[in-house]
Motif scaffolding. Structure first.
Motif, short mmCIF file in Angstrom:
data_model
loop_
_atom_site.label_atom_id
_atom_site.label_comp_id
_atom_site.label_asym_id
_atom_site.label_seq_id
_atom_site.Cartn_x
_atom_site.Cartn_y
_atom_site.Cartn_z
N ARG A 134 -2.54 -44.54 -18.49
CA ARG A 134 -1.33 -44.96 -17.28
C ARG A 134 -2.20 -45.20 -16.16
O ARG A 134 -2.02 -46.11 -15.25
N LEU A 135 -2.84 -44.32 -15.73
CA LEU A 135 -3.59 -44.35 -14.52
C LEU A 135 -4.42 -45.66 -14.42
O LEU A 135 -4.50 -46.36 -13.36
N ASP A 136 -5.36 -46.00 -15.45
CA ASP A 136 -5.93 -47.21 -15.53
C ASP A 136 -5.26 -48.40 -15.47
O ASP A 136 -5.60 -49.25 -14.71
N ARG A 137 -4.01 -48.52 -16.16
CA ARG A 137 -3.44 -49.73 -15.94
C ARG A 137 -2.65 -49.87 -14.50
O ARG A 137 -2.75 -50.95 -14.08
N THR A 138 -2.22 -48.71 -13.93
CA THR A 138 -1.63 -48.66 -12.65
C THR A 138 -2.81 -49.32 -11.47
O THR A 138 -2.41 -50.12 -10.80
#
Length: 421
Positions: free
Chosen positions: A316-320
């Motif tokens: 989720r961090l990477d996508r955000t």
């Protein structure tokens, strides 16, 4: 206790906590942050906002002095929690919550506390090492509402005997100051003859002095310390910046108590935990709260050994991070380092580019670590604190904290004097 007791219990649910981390006690600080989230409590960014002062670790003499000043600046009702290890966080916060409801205790505290914070007579107003300002970042002060419209007749001739009443100007909100009645129009006949031996730093605020600009003209130079207690700032780091306008023209750094006088911490943190913590700080400073929350969840899951939760949070961090236009606009161009700059400062290759490039690189390393790639020690390729003054020299003050947060700083500095720019 009736209505007052019910209101007090309701207020405790919204407790705000000012966290002070002793260098090396990262695990205690992270556990405090985790417990605050579980309780619905919120972090405080200044002493004026805080109900509880949580000191993580045993501070040395320099940090103890600062903690005492922060405590003096907190309004009542107030509670101090000294937390020496991660295992005692829960009980310490429980005790703080109970003490917040102890009305007789707060009445006694109000009667016994000094009415005005004391300022040491031997304080060096030009170089408090970040301690004289109570950890407040003056680079973020809002001067937008200052009214200088009526500067026509203020008499400065009696400054030598001006009584500031011991006021701590380190916590003043300059955004609401109204100078509309101040009259500076009569400066032509002002008598400065008696100012030769006067302390021109009332209340502990250093005033600007003269300095030579790059074009040979004389400009005011303001000396401003950042740290050692700032939100999302390396624990124990003091960065003394010399400013001409809003540009850092010189800097030097040090570590309070030599980063060791406060007792040993739990040892080195796992690499991915350090990186997640640093990414969270950078994202929070950039104002991207949802991404910062992802980084915090990944950090906490890694600490707890929950691999599935950690992988999910990192994804989720990477996508955000990759989709955020706000991050790109906020971090692009901040502390741009090319290959020559890396060689000049002796920095590892992953520091190349600007703050946004370094963020993406660090998230990629976190993702590889969470997927089970061979662990990499946090110190491998870490940026030494000694080089920080050189890196921030030439930056605008507003980007200094973003620049520092974008670096993989060595999480375990062990020397008192760490650099001069």
């Amino acid at each position: 206790m009736g209505l007052s007791g019910a209101l007090a219990r309701l207020a405790v649910r919204a407790t705000r906590v000012l966290v002070v981390e002793v260098p090396g006690h990262w695990a205690t600080r992270m556990e405090v942050e985790h417990q605050l989230l579980r309780r619905g409590w919120r972090p405080a960014w200044t002493p004026a906002d805080a109900d509880v002062l949580a000191v993580c670790g045993v501070p040395g003499p320099e940090l103890s002095e600062l903690v005492d000043r922060l405590w003096e600046q907190m309004p009542g009702p107030r509670v101090r929690a000294d937390i020496t290890s991660p295992g005692t966080v829960g009980s310490a916060l429980d005790a703080a919550a109970a003490l917040l409801l102890d009305t007789p205790h707060h009445r006694t505290d109000a009667q016994e506390r000094a009415q005005e914070p004391e300022i040491p007579e031997d304080a060096d107003h030009g170089g408090h090492g970040g301690m004289g300002h109570g950890g407040m970042d003056h680079g973020e002060m809002d001067h937008g509402e200052m009214d200088h419209g009526g500067h026509g007749g203020m008499d400065h001739s009696g400054h030598g005997g001006m009584d500031h009443g011991g006021m701590d100007h380190g916590e003043m909100d300059h955004g609401e100051m109204d100078h509309g009645e101040m009259d500076h129009g009569g400066h032509g006949g002002m008598d400065h003859s008696g100012h030769g031996g006067m302390d021109m730093a009332p209340g502990g605020i250093a005033l600007a002095g003269g300095g030579e600009d790059r074009d040979g003209l004389e400009m005011d130079v303001l000396h401003l310390p950042l740290g050692p207690v700032l939100p999302f700032w390396p624990a124990g780091l003091v960065l003394r910046c010399s400013l001409q306008g809003d540009v850092v023209v010189d800097a030097e750094a040090s570590v309070v108590d030599g980063a060791g006088a406060g007792g040993p911490g739990p040892g080195p943190a796992p690499a991915a935990v350090v990186w997640c913590d640093q990414v969270m700080a950078l994202l929070a400073l950039a104002g991207v709260e949802d991404a910062a929350a992802c980084a915090r969840r990944a950090r906490d899951a890694l600490l707890c050994g929950d691999e599935d939760a950690a992988r999910d949070a990192v994804e989720r961090l990477d996508r955000t991070v990759r989709r955020s236009w706000l991050l790109r606009s906020s971090l692009r161009g901040v502390l741009l380092l090319d290959r020559a700059g890396l060689e000049r400062h002796g920095l590892p290759g992953h520091c190349r580019g600007d703050a946004h490039d370094r963020l993406l690189s660090r998230v990629e390393r976190i993702r590889a670590e969470a997927d089970g790639t061979k662990p990499v020690p946090a110190e491998d390729g870490a940026v030494p604190w000694a080089v920080v003054p050189e890196l921030v020299t030439g930056l605008e003050l507003g980007s200094v904290r973003l620049a520092v947060a974008s670096l993989d700083l060595d999480p375990h500095p062990a020397v008192q004097a760490v650099g001069h720019g």
